[in-house]
Design a protein around this motif. Structure first.
Motif, short mmCIF file in Angstrom:
data_model
loop_
_atom_site.label_atom_id
_atom_site.label_comp_id
_atom_site.label_asym_id
_atom_site.label_seq_id
_atom_site.Cartn_x
_atom_site.Cartn_y
_atom_site.Cartn_z
N ARG A 153 26.52 -22.77 -37.75
CA ARG A 153 26.43 -21.21 -37.25
C ARG A 153 27.77 -20.32 -38.05
O ARG A 153 27.47 -19.58 -37.65
CB ARG A 153 26.44 -21.99 -35.56
N ARG A 156 27.11 -19.46 -41.03
CA ARG A 156 25.82 -17.89 -40.86
C ARG A 156 26.42 -16.75 -40.94
O ARG A 156 26.19 -16.02 -40.91
CB ARG A 156 24.77 -18.16 -40.09
N ALA A 157 27.31 -17.05 -39.29
CA ALA A 157 28.29 -16.28 -38.97
C ALA A 157 28.98 -15.58 -40.21
O ALA A 157 29.65 -14.59 -40.39
CB ALA A 157 28.90 -16.49 -38.12
N GLU A 160 26.99 -13.54 -42.49
CA GLU A 160 26.25 -12.19 -42.08
C GLU A 160 26.30 -11.29 -42.66
O GLU A 160 25.08 -10.44 -43.02
CB GLU A 160 26.59 -12.37 -40.66
N ARG A 163 22.88 -9.69 -46.65
CA ARG A 163 21.88 -10.05 -45.90
C ARG A 163 20.75 -8.85 -46.93
O ARG A 163 21.70 -7.77 -47.04
CB ARG A 163 21.59 -9.54 -44.31
N SER A 168 16.11 -8.15 -43.59
CA SER A 168 17.29 -8.96 -43.00
C SER A 168 17.48 -10.23 -42.87
O SER A 168 18.01 -10.81 -42.19
CB SER A 168 17.65 -8.27 -41.13
N TYR A 170 19.12 -13.41 -45.38
CA TYR A 170 19.91 -13.72 -46.42
C TYR A 170 19.86 -12.68 -48.13
O TYR A 170 18.54 -13.24 -48.26
CB TYR A 170 20.29 -14.69 -47.21
#
Length: 314
Positions: A153, A156-157, A160, A163, A168, A170
């Motif tokens: 997580r 991925r943050a 972000e 994108r 939206s 990746y």
């Protein structure tokens, strides 16, 4: 310094090889019938990290089932070891092994050693130490695997900003970044993973005949269809105009094939025609090679479709 499972495995097998006169020490992972070498220290057997053996051929598979002892100073005196397929392929005079377990008690892999020559019976007195080391690795593993989702997580943050504006998903930069992080986990823990390559069959035709707005709608529909079927841990990316990738994390080949079945259904529902390729990560080759293999299989499917179309037109 020992900070994590990877450094702990190296430190422990180095310590044990120095303490005991056995040539090869390994920490392994089992996945189906794959027996994956995660870390190794040896001189004669020419085994490297990432090497994959057949689990059912091994002494360890018999040890885990309780059919053979965890320490066999003269392994050829133990029927289940003497008749194991690996014994006919590799010279083994002595064997040591202990299971490494997941938090739920299921098998993760083994801490094990072999030597071409029989060893003194005194090595049996060290079973408690071997089991302690395996339990220590299990405890470290439990903590790291429990933190894996939180780590993903956070990654991925961090990604972000990478994108694709239209979908939206990746973009190529985000895909490359997250693929590298997941490859590190695969090497460290022997996690299974698969890559799916997707390429739209008719984007150029739609753009030329209906305009780029229609082409954008097709790309968005494709993205939505992908996101409808991927799991939370999976990574989906748009890496080119009509090219998409899915990284199926901690996923076997059978599970990835089931995902492709769902993907076909989702595409049919969305009116999307696409060519799809699938490849499983091989521990000796890594995720980049799996991406290349999946891409090649996708293009093979695309060529077959084009040949069928040409045949129908004639």
């Amino acid at each position: 310094m020992v900070h994590d499972f990877a450094s702990a495995t190296q430190a422990i097998i180095h310590f044990l090889r120095q303490r005991f006169d056995l040539d090869l020490w390994m920490v392994t992972r089992t996945e189906g019938n794959d027996w994956i070498v995660l870390a190794v220290e040896e001189s004669e057997y020419n085994v490297k990290a990432g090497t994959v053996f057949n689990w059912s051929d091994s002494f360890c598979s018999r040890m885990v089932e309780g059919l053979g002892p965890r320490i066999a100073p003269q392994s050829d005196l133990i029927d289940v070891y003497r008749t194991a397929p690996i014994a006919s392929a590799v010279k083994i005079g002595a064997y040591v092994g202990a299971p490494i377990t997941k938090e739920d008690g299921s098998l993760f892999g083994t801490l094990c050693a072999i030597d071409p020559n029989p060893q003194s019976e005194k090595i049996r007195d060290e079973q408690g130490l071997i089991e302690l080391m395996a339990d220590l690795l299990s405890s470290i593993l439990h903590k790291e695997l429990a933190a894996a989702d939180a780590t993903r997580r956070a990654e991925r943050a961090e990604a972000e900003a990478a994108r694709d504006v239209l979908t939206s998903l990746y973009n190529r930069r985000g895909w490359d970044q997250l693929l590298e992080r997941e490859e590190d986990r695969c090497r460290r823990y022997g996690n299974p993973a698969c890559v799916i390559s997707i390429d739209l069959d008719a984007l150029k035709f739609v753009n030329d005949s209906q305009g780029h707005a229609a082409g954008d709608r097709l790309i968005i529909n494709t993205s939505n269809a992908i996101q409808d079927v991927v799991r939370l841990n999976d990574i989906a990316a748009r890496v080119g105009g009509d090219e998409f990738f899915i990284l199926c994390i901690e996923c076997t080949l059978d599970n990835a094939k089931a995902l492709i079945d769902r993907l076909h259904q989702s595409f049919d529902k969305a009116g999307v025609s696409a060519s799809i390729g699938l490849a499983q990560r091989h521990p000796e080759k890594g995720l980049i090679a799996a991406c290349e293999e999946a891409d090649a299989k996708m293009y093979e499917e695309k060529r077959e479709k084009q040949q069928l179309l040409v045949g129908k037109n004639h």
